[in-house]
Design an enzyme around this catalytic site. Structure first.
Site, short mmCIF file in Angstrom:
data_model
loop_
_atom_site.label_atom_id
_atom_site.label_comp_id
_atom_site.label_asym_id
_atom_site.label_seq_id
_atom_site.Cartn_x
_atom_site.Cartn_y
_atom_site.Cartn_z
N LEU A 1 3.95 -4.18 8.22
CA LEU A 1 4.10 -4.29 6.83
C LEU A 1 3.39 -4.62 6.57
O LEU A 1 3.50 -4.87 5.29
CB LEU A 1 5.35 -5.20 6.41
CG LEU A 1 7.15 -5.05 7.17
CD1 LEU A 1 7.72 -6.47 7.24
CD2 LEU A 1 7.96 -3.41 6.50
N SER A 2 2.17 -3.96 6.61
CA SER A 2 0.34 -4.11 6.78
C SER A 2 0.25 -5.29 5.81
O SER A 2 -0.19 -5.75 4.70
CB SER A 2 0.90 -2.87 5.40
OG SER A 2 -0.94 -2.49 4.50
N ASP B 1 -2.10 1.24 2.34
CA ASP B 1 -2.00 -0.15 2.30
C ASP B 1 -2.56 -0.17 1.33
O ASP B 1 -2.29 -1.22 0.15
CB ASP B 1 -1.74 -0.16 3.83
CG ASP B 1 -1.50 0.83 4.73
OD1 ASP B 1 -0.29 0.86 4.33
OD2 ASP B 1 -1.79 0.01 6.24
N GLU C 1 4.39 9.98 5.97
CA GLU C 1 3.96 9.08 6.33
C GLU C 1 2.47 10.22 7.63
O GLU C 1 2.43 11.01 7.83
CB GLU C 1 4.53 8.67 7.83
CG GLU C 1 4.42 7.07 8.89
CD GLU C 1 4.62 6.05 7.56
OE1 GLU C 1 3.87 5.65 7.26
OE2 GLU C 1 5.99 5.32 6.94
N HIS C 2 1.43 9.04 7.89
CA HIS C 2 0.07 9.43 8.19
C HIS C 2 -0.17 10.94 7.66
O HIS C 2 -0.88 11.79 8.16
CB HIS C 2 0.64 10.09 10.47
CG HIS C 2 0.47 8.86 10.41
ND1 HIS C 2 -0.76 8.78 11.21
CD2 HIS C 2 1.41 7.57 11.25
CE1 HIS C 2 -1.04 7.52 12.69
NE2 HIS C 2 0.65 7.48 12.01
N SER D 1 -6.28 -20.88 7.94
CA SER D 1 -4.89 -19.88 7.75
C SER D 1 -3.89 -21.25 7.73
O SER D 1 -4.13 -21.99 8.99
CB SER D 1 -4.84 -19.16 8.64
OG SER D 1 -3.36 -18.50 8.80
#
Ligand code: GLA
Length: 377
Positions: free
Chosen positions: A119-120, A166, A29-30, A63
């Protein structure tokens, strides 16, 4: 559904429909913007995009999640001025394709990845568009090239300095596998990730927390990592071992040292996690996840009370290990459980959240799913 809605809105059936998933990051992460290694997997939830080429240069976007809203612009007006709303994620991808996109477009999206849950959903949206445009305009970009293009659109058009994780997993994931990704050269290894055959499941806990630090906090962490690498005379923190870091302690500020310590150790944890997954040692995998959480909380300082509570309550309720995922300051945590322990743990977590005065969390589970694809057209 998307097809008929598209036809009703734009008066013609779509030429192409594509899909791209959100992700959960197992470990690493990161570290993507430090050229490190990460191991995310794609979740079932995805974003769908239906698209038509037009005979003029107009772009129309809508959308299903925002019925009645129709955004209009033209190809010639695209510029990264960073204003606007969710449609920037789509416009940025069109912009990043440059001259390869030669006509206007009608676009309708159906975003089924929870927003703000870490969750991207943004990469899912970008990649659903990227894979369609690549196909419609025969751009023939490889998946890694598309990932870089989508990242560039988010960095430069939307103005979010994200790494490459991601977009890469949304495009390159394969069902049943976690994706071991080298964020420097985008080489990958598919790592079988079959929890079910060991009687396990990964619980995804959306804390529904979203703290204001998100935007500035991310950029600030990235800047500290980059300045640490610069002072150490290396291209990125990926090029540093923990021994080297320790011996150069005096060259860094205390803050840079803490951030770098997290990054260097989390990259090492990715490799350790791969080894243990390969030998199905899930007890150790769980321990590695928990170590990563402590590091994100104490050294990288991007956790929050809701994420800490989700992880602590999981651990107190028989989880093998867990951690916060994604950019931090809110969003989701993951926790590994034996199947039979999941339901009581969910109840305990909900109860703990209510007692702490937090919004009740949402729970998901997902098998590792496949990456972006054209599903019709
Ligand atoms: C966000 C970014 C990614 C990555 C993660 C943290 O999801 O988009 O590039 O940096 O945070 O690992």
């Amino acid at each position: 559904m998307l097809r008929s809605d598209f036809t009703a809105l734009f008066g013609q059936a779509p030429e192409i429909i594509s899909e791209a998933p959100g992700r959960v990051n197992l470990i690493g992460e990161h570290v993507d913007y430090c050229d490190g290694f990460v191991m995310p997997f794609a979740i079932n939830d995805r974003t769908y995009a239906a698209i038509n080429r037009r005979s003029d240069r107009k772009i129309r976007i809508s959308s299903l999640q925002r019925p009645g809203q129709l955004f209009e612009t033209t190809l010639d007006e695209l510029s990264p001025d960073k204003s606007g709303d969710w449609e920037r994620y789509i416009l940025g991808v069109i912009w990043a394709f440059g001259d390869r996109v030669t006509t206007g477009l009608d676009i309708l999206v159906d975003g089924r990845v929870a927003l703000g849950a870490g969750l991207s959903s943004s990469a899912a949206l970008e990649c659903s568009i990227a894979i369609s445009l690549n196909n419609l305009f025969a751009a023939e970009l490889s998946l890694p090239a598309l990932a870089r293009l989508a990242q560039r659109s988010e960095n430069e058009y939307v103005g979010m300095p994200c790494g490459i994780m991601d977009q890469s997993v949304s495009l390159m994931a394969q069902a049943g596998n976690a994706l071991l990704l080298d964020c420097r050269d985008l080489s990958t290894e598919q790592i079988p990730f079959d929890l079910a055959s060991s009687g396990l499941e990964l619980l995804i806990i959306d804390t529904r927390a979203h703290h204001a630090l998100v935007d500035g906090g991310y950029a600030e962490r990235r800047a500290s990592c980059e300045s640490a690498a610069k002072k150490l005379g290396i291209k990125a923190l990926r090029d540093c071992s923990i021994a080297q870091l320790e011996s150069s302690r005096d060259e860094l500020t205390e803050l840079e040292y803490k951030r770098a310590e997290h990054v260097v150790n989390d990259i090492a944890r990715v490799h350790k996690c791969v080894e243990n997954l390969k030998r199905a040692d899930f007890k150790t995998v769980g321990e590695i996840l928990t170590q990563s959480h402590a590091s994100l909380r104490d050294l990288f300082e991007i956790s929050c009370p809701e994420l800490d509570l989700a992880v602590a309550t999981s651990l107190a309720n028989k989880s093998l290990g867990g951690r916060m995922i994604g950019g931090g300051f809110g969003g989701s945590a993951i926790a590994l459980f034996e199947l039979s322990d999941i339901e009581p743990a969910k109840q305990a977590i909900s109860k703990a959240f209510l007692e702490a005065g937090f919004t009740e969390p949402r729970f998901f589970t997902s098998l590792p799913s496949s990456g972006a694809a054209v599903i019709s057209g």
